[in-house]
Design a protein around this motif. Structure first.
Motif, PDB file in Angstrom:
ATOM      1  N   TYR A 151       0.833  -1.199   0.000  1.00  0.00           N
ATOM      2  CA  TYR A 151       0.000   0.000   0.000  1.00  0.00           C
ATOM      3  C   TYR A 151       0.873   1.256   0.000  1.00  0.00           C
ATOM      4  CZ  TYR A 151      -3.630  -3.300   1.568  1.00  0.00           C
ATOM      5  OH  TYR A 151      -4.490  -4.363   1.679  1.00  0.00           O
ATOM      6  N   GLY A 152       1.919   1.217   0.830  1.00  0.00           N
ATOM      7  CA  GLY A 152       2.832   2.354   0.867  1.00  0.00           C
ATOM      8  C   GLY A 152       3.585   2.538  -0.431  1.00  0.00           C
ATOM      9  N   LEU A 153       3.985   1.426  -1.070  1.00  0.00           N
ATOM     10  CA  LEU A 153       4.724   1.533  -2.325  1.00  0.00           C
ATOM     11  C   LEU A 153       3.832   2.023  -3.464  1.00  0.00           C
ATOM     12  CD1 LEU A 153       6.966  -1.682  -2.262  1.00  0.00           C
ATOM     13  CD2 LEU A 153       7.627   0.675  -1.779  1.00  0.00           C
ATOM     14  N   VAL A 154       2.575   1.587  -3.484  1.00  0.00           N
ATOM     15  CA  VAL A 154       1.660   2.064  -4.527  1.00  0.00           C
ATOM     16  C   VAL A 154       1.454   3.566  -4.417  1.00  0.00           C
ATOM     17  CG1 VAL A 154      -0.745   2.014  -5.285  1.00  0.00           C
ATOM     18  CG2 VAL A 154       0.462  -0.111  -4.881  1.00  0.00           C
ATOM     19  N   LEU A 155       1.311   4.069  -3.204  1.00  0.00           N
ATOM     20  CA  LEU A 155       1.049   5.489  -2.981  1.00  0.00           C
ATOM     21  C   LEU A 155       2.320   6.317  -2.921  1.00  0.00           C
ATOM     22  CD1 LEU A 155      -1.748   5.127  -0.272  1.00  0.00           C
ATOM     23  CD2 LEU A 155      -2.047   5.709  -2.676  1.00  0.00           C
ATOM     24  N   HIS A 156       3.490   5.683  -3.056  1.00  0.00           N
ATOM     25  CA  HIS A 156       4.760   6.411  -2.979  1.00  0.00           C
ATOM     26  C   HIS A 156       4.886   7.364  -4.160  1.00  0.00           C
ATOM     27  CE1 HIS A 156       8.899   7.057  -1.747  1.00  0.00           C
ATOM     28  NE2 HIS A 156       9.257   6.918  -3.010  1.00  0.00           N
ATOM     29  N   GLY A 157       5.111   8.628  -3.885  1.00  0.00           N
ATOM     30  CA  GLY A 157       5.162   9.635  -4.929  1.00  0.00           C
ATOM     31  C   GLY A 157       3.939  10.536  -4.822  1.00  0.00           C
ATOM     32  N   ASP A 158       3.573  11.135  -5.923  1.00  0.00           N
ATOM     33  CA  ASP A 158       2.410  12.004  -5.904  1.00  0.00           C
ATOM     34  C   ASP A 158       1.592  11.784  -7.168  1.00  0.00           C
ATOM     35  OD1 ASP A 158       4.028  13.058  -7.799  1.00  0.00           O
ATOM     36  OD2 ASP A 158       4.310  15.012  -6.860  1.00  0.00           O
TER      37      ASP A 158
END
Length: 539
Positions: A151-158
């Motif tokens: 979940y954190g990797l999918v949302l990493h960035g903007d």
């Protein structure tokens, strides 16, 4: 007393856990130190995984099972980690993709959000634990660890698209986790155990009513695993999510989708093997049908994709569907060739995800609009001077060559390893030993061919627009740290082609292990505890 080598089985879980915890204590501004710790950890993971693979390969086919009993509690009462040829192979594949993804991320992506390195290590920990665990409850635990990290990797960035895809991804996986819990609870209520080896031992003795309940539990669990593997019709979320994720996250997700395939293969051959009585082969026809439908859906998605990132996401569906359909055939030789294809296609898809960002730097942001305008008004066709023999910059040539290699791998064309895997599956299916080849077999062979053709058409179309139809002659800036992981993954695929004999020998031995589930059951349930007389008597 246990030797040092006996503790190696738990190292792929403990090492990223400790590393992630240490980096969590470091200030977020010390990204260089965190990157160094992360690279050192993933390299150590690769070394340990290779050692475990050699340990598993040293055992004769049918008896290559090693166990690690946490707390020295014997199975099925305690937590047990199980290493065999298949799990060792998946550990090595995960470590290779971990190094490539993390090295690529060090160029810039690890600075795009907080706690990237800790999240990445927890992702590796969850994957390794899921490949090594010997019971369903701890499989659920490791699934939740890797999903939380993902979940954190999918949302990493903007970006709005990334947030939208990430929220949908979280909702889908929460639903899959709920199904996992329901199926595991029902299985435990029927059998009184969640240890995979103990399940295989108890299934043949179930009463008809309990067998029907366990079949329902297996169907619910299978639905959860097929959702994670991206099988149709539960795969609508995957191309969008993978296309929206950052390049290093999508590359490591290439093996995460194969975790669902791994669990299906493990449980189907172990629990529903030839000794399972009335439940022997349960769900095989469904796996074959869903795998073939997934191949169709993925192939159509590949042809319809308007972006290279979505094309790569649909290629994940084609790869997963191919292996699921091969499992559904039930043939040992087919499954062995499918495992070879799984490794090569996963490496190729990960390389493509890393390559996409570099290829897109070739495109000017307004090039597509300009090309449409020039075609509509007929401009650009009356240039009297045509350049002949223009030199191709080294960077563009390197990107183009890597793109061609990815296309050959995913389409299953010679001379790379994807062709060996697909040809091996076709040859095994046609080797009917005098029996007539079934219609479903011909349909699967046709889909293997057509899916490769669809991938080739889509990759050719995208390659032409990216490399040949460029509106400018600018050369993108590509750093060595970004290009090196792509080349290493492609070289590994080339190594699988050159060393196809030893690789297939290992995979055939792993397939033989899967076809003799009784050896797995005996190896897990009969493993002595440390300090016992049986343990001291072992060589």
């Amino acid at each position: 007393m246990m030797g040092v080598l006996d503790h190696l089985i738990i190292v792929p879980i403990l090492l990223p856990l400790v590393s992630g915890a240490v980096m969590l204590l470091l200030d977020e501004r010390r990204r260089g130190l965190k990157g160094g710790i992360g690279i050192a950890t993933t390299v150590a993971l690769l070394i340990v995984s290779i050692m475990l693979l050699r340990m598993a390969d040293m055992a004769p086919p049918g008896s290559g099972v090693s166990t690690y009993q946490l707390g020295n509690w014997p199975a099925p009462f305690g937590i047990v980690l199980v290493l065999d040829r298949l799990s060792a192979l998946m550990l090595v594949l995960t470590s290779v993709l971990g190094i490539a993804s993390l090295q690529y991320a060090l160029a810039r992506w690890h600075r795009a959000g907080p706690r990237f390195h800790t999240i990445f290590q927890l992702q590796l920990m969850g994957l390794n634990g899921a490949f090594l665990t010997g019971d369903l409850f701890n499989l659920f635990v490791f699934f939740e660890v890797l999903l939380t990290a993902s979940y954190g990797l999918v949302l990493h960035g903007d970006g709005t698209a990334r947030v939208r895809a990430g929220l949908a991804y979280i909702a889908i996986n929460l639903a899959a986790s709920l199904l996992f819990l329901i199926g595991a609870s029902l299985a435990y209520g029927v059998t009184g155990t969640l240890n995979m080896a103990d399940l295989a031992r108890r299934i043949p003795a179930l009463a008809p009513g309990d067998a029907a309940l366990f079949a329902a539990a297996a169907a619910i669990l299978g639905t959860a695993f097929l959702m994670k593997a991206g099988a149709w019709p539960l795969n609508f979320w995957l191309p969008t999510t993978y296309a929206a994720a950052s390049a290093p996250a999508a590359a490591i997700f290439a093996v995460m989708s194969k975790l669902g395939v791994y669990v299906i293969l493990r449980l189907w051959t172990l629990v529903f093997g030839p000794d399972a009585g009335p439940l022997a082969g349960f769900g095989g026809d469904w796996l074959l049908a869903m795998g073939m439908l997934t191949m169709v859906f993925g192939s159509v998605g590949v042809l319809a994709s308007q972006s290279l990132s979505r094309l790569a996401g649909c290629s994940v569906l084609v790869s997963s569907g191919t292996v699921i359909a091969a499992i559904g055939t039930g043939g040992g030789a087919v499954i062995g060739a499918a495992l070879f294809y799984l490794v090569s296609s996963t490496l190729g898809i990960a390389a493509l995800f890393l390559l996409i960002e570099l290829v897109e730097r070739l495109r000017d942001p307004g090039a597509d609009v300009l090309a449409v305008t020039m075609e509509a008004y007929g401009e650009g066709d009356d240039d009297p001077e045509e350049e002949v023999g223009v030199a191709i910059p080294a960077t563009v040539a390197l990107l183009g060559g890597s793109f061609i290699a990815c296309a050959l791998l995913l389409a299953g064309l010679p001379p790379l390893a994807g062709f060996i895997g697909k040809f091996g599956m076709m040859a095994a299916m046609l080797k009917a030993d005098g029996a007539a080849v079934q219609a479903s077999t011909w349909a699967l062979i046709g889909l293997l061919t057509l899916s490769g053709l669809a991938t080739l058409i889509a990759m050719t179309r995208t390659g032409i627009s990216s490399f040949w139809a460029r509106m400018d002659n600018s050369v993108p800036r590509v750093r060595v740290i970004e290009m090196a992981p792509v080349l290493c993954l492609l070289l590994l695929c080339l190594g699988l082609t050159v060393g196809g004999g030893p690789a297939m020998r290992y995979i055939e031995a792993a397939t033989q292990d899967l076809r003799t589930p009784q050896d797995y059951v005996t190896g897990v349930l009969g493993a002595p505890t440390a300090g016992s007389a049986d343990a001291e008597a072992r060589p």
